[in-house]
Scaffold this motif. Structure first.
Motif, PDB file in Angstrom:
ATOM      1  N   PHE A 147       0.864  -1.185   0.000  1.00 45.21           N
ATOM      2  CA  PHE A 147       0.000   0.000   0.000  1.00 45.21           C
ATOM      3  C   PHE A 147       0.902   1.237   0.000  1.00 45.21           C
ATOM      4  O   PHE A 147       1.844   1.328   0.778  1.00 45.21           O
ATOM      5  CB  PHE A 147      -0.889   0.013   1.232  1.00 45.21           C
ATOM      6  N   TRP A 148       0.600   2.214  -0.865  1.00 50.49           N
ATOM      7  CA  TRP A 148       1.587   3.265  -1.116  1.00 50.49           C
ATOM      8  C   TRP A 148       1.159   4.673  -0.716  1.00 50.49           C
ATOM      9  O   TRP A 148       1.804   5.655  -1.077  1.00 50.49           O
ATOM     10  CB  TRP A 148       2.019   3.241  -2.576  1.00 50.49           C
ATOM     11  N   CYS A 149       0.115   4.793   0.120  1.00 52.39           N
ATOM     12  CA  CYS A 149      -0.331   6.144   0.501  1.00 52.39           C
ATOM     13  C   CYS A 149       0.724   6.886   1.318  1.00 52.39           C
ATOM     14  O   CYS A 149       0.959   8.071   1.098  1.00 52.39           O
ATOM     15  CB  CYS A 149      -1.666   6.082   1.232  1.00 52.39           C
ATOM     16  N   MET A 150       1.388   6.196   2.275  1.00 52.48           N
ATOM     17  CA  MET A 150       2.409   6.875   3.061  1.00 52.48           C
ATOM     18  C   MET A 150       3.671   7.113   2.235  1.00 52.48           C
ATOM     19  O   MET A 150       4.361   8.121   2.422  1.00 52.48           O
ATOM     20  CB  MET A 150       2.747   6.086   4.325  1.00 52.48           C
ATOM     21  N   THR A 220      -5.155   3.572   8.859  1.00 52.37           N
ATOM     22  CA  THR A 220      -5.253   2.804   7.620  1.00 52.37           C
ATOM     23  C   THR A 220      -5.018   3.602   6.336  1.00 52.37           C
ATOM     24  O   THR A 220      -4.917   3.012   5.265  1.00 52.37           O
ATOM     25  CB  THR A 220      -6.644   2.149   7.518  1.00 52.37           C
ATOM     26  N   HIS A 221      -4.929   4.922   6.445  1.00 49.96           N
ATOM     27  CA  HIS A 221      -4.762   5.716   5.226  1.00 49.96           C
ATOM     28  C   HIS A 221      -4.241   7.102   5.604  1.00 49.96           C
ATOM     29  O   HIS A 221      -4.393   7.551   6.750  1.00 49.96           O
ATOM     30  CB  HIS A 221      -6.096   5.830   4.477  1.00 49.96           C
ATOM     31  N   THR A 222      -3.642   7.781   4.634  1.00 46.35           N
ATOM     32  CA  THR A 222      -3.070   9.097   4.892  1.00 46.35           C
ATOM     33  C   THR A 222      -3.080   9.951   3.641  1.00 46.35           C
ATOM     34  O   THR A 222      -3.261   9.441   2.516  1.00 46.35           O
ATOM     35  CB  THR A 222      -1.625   8.946   5.432  1.00 46.35           C
ATOM     36  N   GLY A 223      -2.877  11.233   3.830  1.00 44.36           N
ATOM     37  CA  GLY A 223      -2.799  12.158   2.703  1.00 44.36           C
ATOM     38  C   GLY A 223      -2.370  13.539   3.181  1.00 44.36           C
ATOM     39  O   GLY A 223      -2.252  13.797   4.383  1.00 44.36           O
ATOM     40  N   THR A 235      -7.811  17.526   0.248  1.00 47.55           N
ATOM     41  CA  THR A 235      -6.605  16.717   0.377  1.00 47.55           C
ATOM     42  C   THR A 235      -6.062  16.317  -0.984  1.00 47.55           C
ATOM     43  O   THR A 235      -6.769  16.374  -1.999  1.00 47.55           O
ATOM     44  CB  THR A 235      -6.902  15.426   1.158  1.00 47.55           C
ATOM     45  N   VAL A 236      -4.803  15.901  -0.989  1.00 51.78           N
ATOM     46  CA  VAL A 236      -4.228  15.163  -2.104  1.00 51.78           C
ATOM     47  C   VAL A 236      -3.710  13.860  -1.516  1.00 51.78           C
ATOM     48  O   VAL A 236      -2.919  13.871  -0.563  1.00 51.78           O
ATOM     49  CB  VAL A 236      -3.101  15.935  -2.811  1.00 51.78           C
ATOM     50  N   GLU A 237      -4.158  12.729  -2.081  1.00 51.07           N
ATOM     51  CA  GLU A 237      -3.881  11.415  -1.517  1.00 51.07           C
ATOM     52  C   GLU A 237      -3.379  10.456  -2.597  1.00 51.07           C
ATOM     53  O   GLU A 237      -3.819  10.514  -3.736  1.00 51.07           O
ATOM     54  CB  GLU A 237      -5.151  10.816  -0.904  1.00 51.07           C
ATOM     55  N   GLY A 238      -2.495   9.577  -2.203  1.00 51.19           N
ATOM     56  CA  GLY A 238      -2.074   8.493  -3.078  1.00 51.19           C
ATOM     57  C   GLY A 238      -2.759   7.203  -2.694  1.00 51.19           C
ATOM     58  O   GLY A 238      -3.285   7.058  -1.584  1.00 51.19           O
ATOM     59  N   ASN A 239      -2.767   6.225  -3.620  1.00 52.26           N
ATOM     60  CA  ASN A 239      -3.343   4.906  -3.366  1.00 52.26           C
ATOM     61  C   ASN A 239      -4.818   4.989  -2.985  1.00 52.26           C
ATOM     62  O   ASN A 239      -5.299   4.247  -2.130  1.00 52.26           O
ATOM     63  CB  ASN A 239      -2.548   4.191  -2.275  1.00 52.26           C
ATOM     64  N   THR A 240      -5.540   5.930  -3.620  1.00 54.35           N
ATOM     65  CA  THR A 240      -6.956   6.081  -3.323  1.00 54.35           C
ATOM     66  C   THR A 240      -7.752   5.996  -4.623  1.00 54.35           C
ATOM     67  O   THR A 240      -7.205   5.763  -5.699  1.00 54.35           O
ATOM     68  CB  THR A 240      -7.219   7.394  -2.579  1.00 54.35           C
ATOM     69  N   ASN A 241      -9.058   6.188  -4.503  1.00 53.07           N
ATOM     70  CA  ASN A 241      -9.921   6.187  -5.677  1.00 53.07           C
ATOM     71  C   ASN A 241     -11.099   7.109  -5.416  1.00 53.07           C
ATOM     72  O   ASN A 241     -11.144   7.803  -4.393  1.00 53.07           O
ATOM     73  CB  ASN A 241     -10.382   4.759  -6.028  1.00 53.07           C
ATOM     74  N   ASN A 242     -12.067   7.102  -6.330  1.00 47.73           N
ATOM     75  CA  ASN A 242     -13.190   8.032  -6.187  1.00 47.73           C
ATOM     76  C   ASN A 242     -14.000   7.762  -4.922  1.00 47.73           C
ATOM     77  O   ASN A 242     -14.668   8.656  -4.406  1.00 47.73           O
ATOM     78  CB  ASN A 242     -14.101   7.942  -7.416  1.00 47.73           C
ATOM     79  N   ASN A 249      -6.079   3.219  -6.601  1.00 47.56           N
ATOM     80  CA  ASN A 249      -5.064   3.048  -7.643  1.00 47.56           C
ATOM     81  C   ASN A 249      -4.492   4.344  -8.184  1.00 47.56           C
ATOM     82  O   ASN A 249      -3.764   4.322  -9.179  1.00 47.56           O
ATOM     83  CB  ASN A 249      -5.658   2.234  -8.807  1.00 47.56           C
ATOM     84  N   ALA A 250      -4.746   5.475  -7.514  1.00 49.22           N
ATOM     85  CA  ALA A 250      -4.334   6.740  -8.112  1.00 49.22           C
ATOM     86  C   ALA A 250      -4.021   7.790  -7.054  1.00 49.22           C
ATOM     87  O   ALA A 250      -4.330   7.626  -5.868  1.00 49.22           O
ATOM     88  CB  ALA A 250      -5.442   7.267  -9.031  1.00 49.22           C
ATOM     89  N   VAL A 251      -3.388   8.863  -7.502  1.00 56.73           N
ATOM     90  CA  VAL A 251      -3.289  10.085  -6.710  1.00 56.73           C
ATOM     91  C   VAL A 251      -4.468  10.971  -7.105  1.00 56.73           C
ATOM     92  O   VAL A 251      -4.659  11.256  -8.287  1.00 56.73           O
ATOM     93  CB  VAL A 251      -1.955  10.824  -6.971  1.00 56.73           C
TER      94      VAL A 251
END
Length: 272
Positions: A147-150, A220-223, A235-242, A249-251
């Protein structure tokens, strides 16, 4: 920058072509990945292709279609110059000109600059959380469990801090774990719990980091927080979706209601 793995994603070792004697599987996978990423932003380009490391006729045709889209000679061959055009979005994200009045504005503007390049994960060898963007954010690691949000958040903080000659690791350790950053925030007195955030949203500032709490010691998640209103964070977040998933799967740029979600906030103030 401490997180400089992106540099490996900007080069290939040799010219790659169909049945080329100098073909390298990893280089071909890079090419196929960037062709597919280009197709996501240019759906009529005809550059989406399989990602298997084999430079066959399909890859050659996808390369020709990319060259056509860029008004290049349609050779079907990828040299470093052509590859640099393929991966230009990543170079722009990590090395493009970003300005800001102070570190907080630099963090926000760096995150928005990455957003413009449309970072997106791929599925390679049936493994999600893969592809050049994931490897860039995650120190070369990729695959379903990564998981790549952090990784995204720390890349942004690192890049912005470097522009001011600062080391982001004085704020937090290099990690891919939300739990590690949350625990660090508690130890350093930098983590504002969600109940306090709801009572005192004025203490949250752009450039701070939200951590989505599952339990008091499990996040469990960050941004990156880019704007604060009465009830919401932009926010701007990675490893998220709509849908706001913690394994998307996206920023993306999102809006989160901090009064209905358990959003703890890690302050970057000591680095400012």
């Amino acid at each position: 920058m401490q997180k400089n793995n992106f540099q490996k994603e900007l080069t290939i070792s040799a010219i790659q072509k169909r049945n080329g004697a100098g073909n390298k599987k990893n280089d071909v996978i890079k090419i196929q990945s960037w062709l597919t990423l280009f197709a996501m932003s240019n759906p009529s380009s005809g550059t989406a292709t399989g990602i298997d490391g084999d430079y066959g006729t399909a890859t050659e045709k996808a390369v020709i279609n990319f060259q056509k889209a860029k008004n290049l000679s349609e050779t079907g061959v990828i040299d470093q110059e052509t590859f640099s055009l393929l991966c230009e979005p990543m170079k722009d994200a990590f090395e493009g000109n970003v300005s800001g009045n102070g570190l907080r504005e630099l963090v926000v503007n760096t995150a928005l600059n990455h957003l413009k390049s449309v970072p997106f994960e791929l599925v390679i060898n049936n493994e999600a959380n893969s592809g050049p963007w994931v490897r860039a954010y995650m120190g070369g690691n990729e695959g379903t469990e990564w998981f790549w949000c952090m990784g995204f958040v720390q890349a942004i903080i690192d890049q912005a801090a470097t522009l001011q000659g600062k080391n982001f690791k004085t704020l937090m350790p290099l990690t891919y774990s939300c739990d590690t950053v949350g625990t660090t925030g508690l130890q350093k007195g930098l983590l504002q719990r969600f109940a306090s955030v709801r009572s005192n949203p004025e203490k949250v500032r752009p450039g701070d980091i939200f951590l989505l709490q599952k339990t008091p010691h499990d996040w469990t998640h960050t941004g990156i927080i880019t704007k604060i209103d009465n009830d919401t964070f932009e926010t701007v977040e990675g490893n998220t979706n709509n849908g706001g998933s913690n394994n998307g799967n996206a920023v993306l740029k999102r809006v989160r209601n901090f009064r209905t979600s358990k959003l703890d906030v890690f302050s970057i103030e000591p680095l400012v």
